[in-house]
Write a protein that holds these residues in place. Sequence first.
Motif, PDB file in Angstrom:
ATOM      1  N   UNK A 117       0.842  -1.195   0.000  1.00  0.00           N
ATOM      2  CA  UNK A 117       0.000   0.000   0.000  1.00  0.00           C
ATOM      3  C   UNK A 117       0.875   1.243   0.000  1.00  0.00           C
ATOM      4  N   UNK A 118       0.240   2.383  -0.248  1.00  0.00           N
ATOM      5  CA  UNK A 118       0.916   3.666  -0.125  1.00  0.00           C
ATOM      6  C   UNK A 118       2.096   3.827  -1.061  1.00  0.00           C
ATOM      7  N   UNK A 119       3.150   4.445  -0.572  1.00  0.00           N
ATOM      8  CA  UNK A 119       4.306   4.755  -1.409  1.00  0.00           C
ATOM      9  C   UNK A 119       5.086   3.507  -1.802  1.00  0.00           C
ATOM     10  N   UNK A 120       5.069   2.479  -0.948  1.00  0.00           N
ATOM     11  CA  UNK A 120       5.692   1.218  -1.316  1.00  0.00           C
ATOM     12  C   UNK A 120       4.998   0.590  -2.509  1.00  0.00           C
ATOM     13  N   UNK A 121       3.659   0.620  -2.494  1.00  0.00           N
ATOM     14  CA  UNK A 121       2.899   0.098  -3.630  1.00  0.00           C
ATOM     15  C   UNK A 121       3.168   0.916  -4.882  1.00  0.00           C
ATOM     16  N   UNK A 122       3.290   2.228  -4.709  1.00  0.00           N
ATOM     17  CA  UNK A 122       3.624   3.073  -5.852  1.00  0.00           C
ATOM     18  C   UNK A 122       4.945   2.677  -6.479  1.00  0.00           C
ATOM     19  N   UNK A 123       5.925   2.319  -5.648  1.00  0.00           N
ATOM     20  CA  UNK A 123       7.223   1.876  -6.159  1.00  0.00           C
ATOM     21  C   UNK A 123       7.095   0.546  -6.887  1.00  0.00           C
TER      22      UNK A 123
END
Length: 262
Positions: free
Chosen positions: A17-23
């Motif tokens: 989720x969040x910025x990790x998922x964005x990466x």
Amino acid sequence: MDLRISGRKALVNGGSAGMGRGAVLALAREGVEVFVSARGEERLRAACEEIAEATGAKVHPVVADHSSDAGRETILAACPDPDILVATCAPPPFTQDFRDVPQEEMERALNTALLSPIAYIKAVIDPMIARRWGRIVNISTGAAKYPAAMRVLSGPPRAALSNYCTAIAKEVAQHNVTINSVLPGMHLTPGIEDVFGPRAKASGRSYDEEIDAFVKAIRLPAGRFGNAEDFGAMVTTLCSDMANYITGQSIVIDGGVGNSTF
């Protein structure tokens, strides 16, 4: 733009989720095979399936607590030799009076945000050196550079991690292994919803109105919170073949709220 990392293998801890998922999404779009760890199985598997379907990349869920010894063993067994390591974690809670923060919470924060990332770096860096290619990016926090009392569980251990990574980045740069940290400000993530949702309910405003009020209160120059997928794209740029001369840096991504000249 082709970042020239198609076919590489990445390990992203805390990527459901969040910025990790964005990466994870940005890496997958570049043709990287991604191993993604998180504790929550349902959300992790859903995220990996969605990203794999959207990009055609191989995206593997690894259900484990990456801050524990047992979890680290499971994760490294699934992906023992990544070309790319991206480290993040669920942000610790905001604090009220710093005097009331229990010792055990500080120790937990140190283990999750400092000692655990160091253990992963030590586990994967020698093969990167041997092949003369490696990228390590820590998703940190703006509080590591701009301290705030309400972020004492987040800023201090990640500031220490930046110090550690800058020191060792100098040792491995000659082997085409780079280590950088990205320091986000306020981005729209599930964690932010957990913070601002209750605040909105208490104030009688909508979630968007509460966010807007906060943006105005802190005079955020961009006039909005950041987008987690845009943030992930910046992380992936640092993982690219072209970012071979950027290392030992702590890069703030906060919409201009930080006022440091350098």
